[in-house]
Write an enzyme that holds these catalytic residues in place. Structure first.
Site, PDB file in Angstrom:
ATOM      1  N   ASP A   1      47.736  45.718  36.185  1.00 21.34           N
ATOM      2  CA  ASP A   1      46.500  46.437  36.470  1.00 21.34           C
ATOM      3  C   ASP A   1      46.846  47.853  36.909  1.00 21.34           C
ATOM      4  O   ASP A   1      47.573  48.051  37.872  1.00 21.34           O
ATOM      5  CB  ASP A   1      45.731  45.718  37.585  1.00 21.34           C
ATOM      6  CG  ASP A   1      44.432  46.413  37.943  1.00 21.34           C
ATOM      7  OD1 ASP A   1      44.024  47.342  37.225  1.00 21.34           O
ATOM      8  OD2 ASP A   1      43.814  46.012  38.957  1.00 21.34           O
TER       9      ASP A   1
ATOM     10  N   ASP B   1      36.924  44.178  41.566  1.00 23.05           N
ATOM     11  CA  ASP B   1      37.700  44.496  42.757  1.00 23.05           C
ATOM     12  C   ASP B   1      36.812  44.471  43.990  1.00 23.05           C
ATOM     13  O   ASP B   1      35.677  44.935  43.949  1.00 23.05           O
ATOM     14  CB  ASP B   1      38.317  45.886  42.624  1.00 23.05           C
ATOM     15  CG  ASP B   1      39.266  45.987  41.448  1.00 23.05           C
ATOM     16  OD1 ASP B   1      40.165  45.144  41.356  1.00 23.05           O
ATOM     17  OD2 ASP B   1      39.093  46.893  40.619  1.00 23.05           O
TER      18      ASP B   1
END
Length: 212
Positions: free
Chosen positions: A163, A36
């Site tokens: 996610d 991320d």
């Protein structure tokens, strides 16, 4: 039938030993490593501000090239941050040898990704966020599975990723809805046997594909 892909989230790894953590996850059977990138715009994590699953328009264009050079196989951007330049962004991602994907937050309508899937130069993956972006360890939102079911029905061969809050207790909901790409952070990195968790996640996707 789309292939199951299990992607441990490096957000939950030991930041001081990223290389060894990545190698460990690959040895445990991971297909992808999910990293991320934080921008403080679409999502923000005060304690771990260098990581999150998003970037906004200017940052996106700056980030793509170095990630491509570093060997990233895919680049997923948030639809909320790219409404004005997504065509340019998809083209740039592909030109750097990466697979383009688009992500959407829990409050974003699924219809917002349709133009990106039906364009002549489409994205190849949709990531449905099952938590708000920015923090690891959040509780899974089962109501987001309606988006997954809608996408799977409309696009049978699409890679659909989920996610947020995925683990042994929630994987069956995601798999039965049609998700084939599973991002899991704390449930994998916090396990005494990460390989066993990765195997369990993959088996749930495979079993759901056999029955659906």
């Amino acid at each position: 039938m789309v292939k199951p892909k299990i992607a441990p989230s490096m957000l939950s790894s030991d930041f001081a030993n990223l290389a060894s953590e990545a190698e460990r996850m690959l040895r445990c059977g991971a297909d992808w490593l999910h990293m991320d990138i934080m921008d403080g715009y679409v999502g923000y994590s005060g304690s771990r501000h260098i990581w999150i699953a998003t970037s906004w328009s200017q940052i996106l264009l700056i980030t793509v090239e170095p990630l491509g050079k570093a060997g990233a196989s895919g680049f997923t951007f948030h639809v909320e941050a790219s409404k004005d330049n997504w065509k340019e962004l998809v083209q740039l991602i592909k030109s750097k040898g990466m697979t383009p994907g688009v992500s959407l937050k829990p409050g974003t309508p699924i219809e917002d990704v349709y133009p990106l899937l039906e364009d002549e130069n489409p994205v190849e993956l949709v990531l449905v966020m099952t938590v708000e972006p920015g923090f690891g360890g959040q509780k899974f939102m089962p109501e987001m599975m309606d988006k997954v079911r809608t996408l799977r029905k409309k696009y049978p061969s699409l890679d659909i990723e989920v996610d947020g809050g995925l683990g042994p207790s929630t994987i069956d909901m995601a798999a039965s809805a049609g998700a084939n790409c599973i991002v899991a952070g704390s449930s994998v990195f916090g396990a005494s046997d990460p390989a066993q968790v990765i195997t369990l996640l993959r088996k749930s996707v495979e079993d759901s594909q056999k029955t659906n």
